[in-house]
Design an enzyme around this catalytic site. Structure first.
Site, PDB file in Angstrom:
ATOM      1  N   LYS A 217      40.586  28.748  44.381  1.00 16.06           N
ATOM      2  CA  LYS A 217      41.196  30.057  44.086  1.00 16.06           C
ATOM      3  C   LYS A 217      42.252  30.378  45.132  1.00 16.06           C
ATOM      4  O   LYS A 217      42.017  30.182  46.336  1.00 16.06           O
ATOM      5  CB  LYS A 217      40.104  31.124  44.076  1.00 16.06           C
ATOM      6  CG  LYS A 217      40.586  32.517  43.670  1.00 16.06           C
ATOM      7  CD  LYS A 217      39.425  33.517  43.675  1.00 16.06           C
ATOM      8  CE  LYS A 217      39.852  34.892  43.189  1.00 16.06           C
ATOM      9  NZ  LYS A 217      38.730  35.857  43.158  1.00 16.06           N
TER      10      LYS A 217
ATOM     11  N   SER B 298      38.572  38.168  38.806  1.00 19.70           N
ATOM     12  CA  SER B 298      39.842  37.770  39.358  1.00 19.70           C
ATOM     13  C   SER B 298      40.018  36.254  39.440  1.00 19.70           C
ATOM     14  O   SER B 298      41.135  35.776  39.522  1.00 19.70           O
ATOM     15  CB  SER B 298      39.985  38.356  40.762  1.00 19.70           C
ATOM     16  OG  SER B 298      38.965  37.878  41.609  1.00 19.70           O
TER      17      SER B 298
ATOM     18  N   SER C 283      33.904  38.966  39.813  1.00 25.52           N
ATOM     19  CA  SER C 283      35.027  38.035  39.668  1.00 25.52           C
ATOM     20  C   SER C 283      34.648  36.571  39.529  1.00 25.52           C
ATOM     21  O   SER C 283      35.535  35.727  39.351  1.00 25.52           O
ATOM     22  CB  SER C 283      35.992  38.191  40.845  1.00 25.52           C
ATOM     23  OG  SER C 283      36.762  39.360  40.720  1.00 25.52           O
TER      24      SER C 283
END
Lengths: 414, 414
Positions: A64, A133, A157
């Site tokens: 990420k 996210s 997330s």
């Protein structure tokens, strides 16, 4: 799209029928095929170093893009960090490398891991958000582009995008994995997690990454507390039907299941998640807000406009509520006969369109409790739905054992 | 050398007899005079922006060089980060700027805030270490080069150098100040702190920086528990004499003082500080160790060689011991009639020579307990000695009120 199984790839590598370099090449081929339509990546290593040895050699991992990498930019999903190149790998990335894995690509993230949507598409639900996210990590695994990816969860997330994309997501116990070198939104909530094609894959990877072999245990028959959440707005009928379907299959496979409810205290704790997150995020992103407010995306900008007004006393009170609720939950589970709780992973299927990343209301409380959560896709038609397994703080093994049991029951069902 | 008093400078600025720009110029003059012999800085802003307004306008601040600054390099005391320029300010730096303060210079730190000595000299004790790891911040305040400086403490890296250099050091409650953007050594121990010329200065600054006005209260007469530490190797006679001198002066000034001892449990907790710190530091510095081991200074390299072998189970056990000790300490203090504890700040005066930064054994337990600690210089001949005031977790106000009381008693004494 077929997902890439970490355990299958590792078995072929250990049997000598696939080299680590070939495994990574296979991953790169899948990326070349699917990335143009999915848009899960912001950077990919054009010439990755592929170790020949190590328990995760041959495993390409998506990172990420709020997690520092020394060999690839780390752009936080924001123009404020365009082309930003950290000096060091975050410890979690260094750990992956040490295990022989290849941190091949940076995956899309909403700006600073808040809720302004990314460009990423949901491989399993065309026209619907992949969630956020950690959008790119969930989508990359779902599209069969990677066998493993890292995400973070402050509200929902990891579990939410995993459920929306039909993959397994693990949010481990708070601080099981170090968040050093990970862009901070809320230091008491931010939690590193994993995405994989199966619970067995996720358990295997987490045990290695955490250096805790006991996390990867064979599935056993769990004692399950079925939690229909009533501490916030109810889930959609489809999500509740999926939960009931999971219950029925688990019960048929021999699991002991009984209803479980949370005391009223947890309704209050649920509400206070926002106080903690918002107060801390206003501090964590102070430089970005003070110097680049106009470059922040609209939802985050509006969030920081208000969250910076939270008083220290309100934050202190919320921290006390959270602390007390964590102890209550520990005592409740310790004094019960339950191994895990089973509940919904998200309010429903991924919402249609791309204006929102969906709703984290069935994840926030558990993030604040710091307890391990695993989402497992439930078999059925249409866009994916997941169920969420929750265990006691520090008992990540039990959460994953139960998730593996469910996964097997879902696969074996008549 | 006369120290620069933050409150005096602010009083002159508020009275209109000194402008913020003049105040910063005055600071720069002091740096020009003393820095060549003290070597407290690794970088100084040649053309600082000086806000005209704000409750800390005119106050130049030293920033320990493991704290990210967007306008100055952040080199971690290590060649591995030579000329490293972060993108963002750490939240603590952004906060200082918002208050009108000027983060004027980066101060020396031992490499990654461990124990390999810096080049910094002790302004009050020629030939002796200034202590560490926040060497430059302590020395800069002691030499009258700055009215305020930031440090961090994982073992004893604020209280020890402050005591050795004869300044006030505050290690606030754990996470009162966010460590986001601060290079991590141990995420459950690293604590941001302040150095100032007086407890009154430190309380004023901390209240503003934390956004908690209640921290800055007038001195009242405290009820003090006198702690002669017996949970580790005894302090040197000079330190114990200074503690007794402080006790006598405080008693003469009206403080209620009685002996206080810690249960045996704390001896065990003291021992486990190292387990937690070492396990976490091996992860926090994984990239540096894996890729730049030969560039690490010798003490840190040897530390990481061994600390990476600590088992997760030993760490988990140490965390439980720490957790239990924190609750015990809370209960003991809550059930006592004491406002604060008073004990030694360090085993003795700063050790002679520059081969060591001294010993943190009277700081580590309190860092692990997360409780606020303030060191105040005790009047006397020779190199400085300090006494340490300790309050309950979250009660930073009470620690600083008691420190102010002691400071006044020390000054007023016949």
């Amino acid at each position: 799209m077929t997902m890439l199984s970490l355990l299958s790839m590792r078995a072929r590598i250990e049997a000598g029928s696939l080299t680590p370099a070939e495994a990574v090449a296979l991953t790169r081929d899948a990326i070349a095929e699917h990335e143009p339509s999915i848009r899960a990546f912001v950077a990919t290593d054009p010439d990755p170093h592929v170790p020949d040895t190590g328990p995760l050699s041959g495993i390409a991992v998506g990172i990420k893009d709020i997690i520092d990498t020394a060999h690839l930019p780390t752009q936080m999903g924001s123009s404020i960090y365009r082309d930003w190149q950290p000096r060091a790998d975050a410890p979690i990335v260094a750990r992956l490398k040490r295990l022989g894995a290849v941190p091949l690509a940076k995956t899309t993230t909403t700006a600073f891991a808040f809720i302004d949507p990314t460009e990423t598409r949901n491989p399993r639900a065309p026209g619907r958000t992949p969630g956020g996210s950690s959008a790119g990590s969930a989508a990359a695994v779902a599209a069969g582009m990677l066998p493993l990816a890292l995400g973070t969860q402050t509200g929902g997330s990891v579990i939410r995008p995993a459920a929306y994309c039909g993959v397994v997501g693990v949010k481990p116990s708070f601080r099981l994995l170090p968040t050093v070198g990970v862009k901070c939104f809320s230091w008491t909530l931010d939690t590193l997690g994993l995405f994989a094609a199966s619970a067995a894959d996720a358990a295997h990877a987490l045990a290695l990454i955490a250096g805790r072999p006991e996390i990867d245990q064979p599935a056993t028959v769990p004692r399950i507390g079925l939690l229909i959440p009533d501490y916030c707005e109810a889930a959609e009928p489809e999500a509740l039907e999926a939960l009931d379907r999971a219950r029925a299959i688990a019960e048929a496979a021999g699991a002991g299941i009984r209803a479980f409810t949370l005391p009223d205290e947890f309704r209050h704790a649920f509400d206070e998640h926002a106080t903690i997150q918002d107060f801390e995020s206003a501090q964590a992103l102070a430089w970005e807000y003070e110097t680049h407010r106009d470059s922040l995306p609209p939802l985050l900008r509006a969030h920081l406009d208000t969250s910076r007004t939270i008083e220290a006393a309100a934050y202190d009170a919320a921290r006390r509520v959270a602390h007390h609720a964590r102890r209550s939950l520990r005592d409740i589970l310790r004094n019960s006969d339950l191994d895990v709780l089973l509940t919904v992973s998200a309010p429903g299927r991924a919402p249609e369109g791309y204006a929102s990343t969906g709703d984290s209301r069935f994840n926030r409380l558990w993030t604040m409790m710091g307890v391990p959560c695993v989402t497992v896709p439930v078999p059925g038609e249409g866009p994916p739905l997941g169920v969420q397994v929750i265990a006691r703080f520090g008992d990540d093994a039990r959460a994953l054992v139960a998730a593996k049991f469910l996964e097997k029951a879902f696969t074996d069902r008549p």
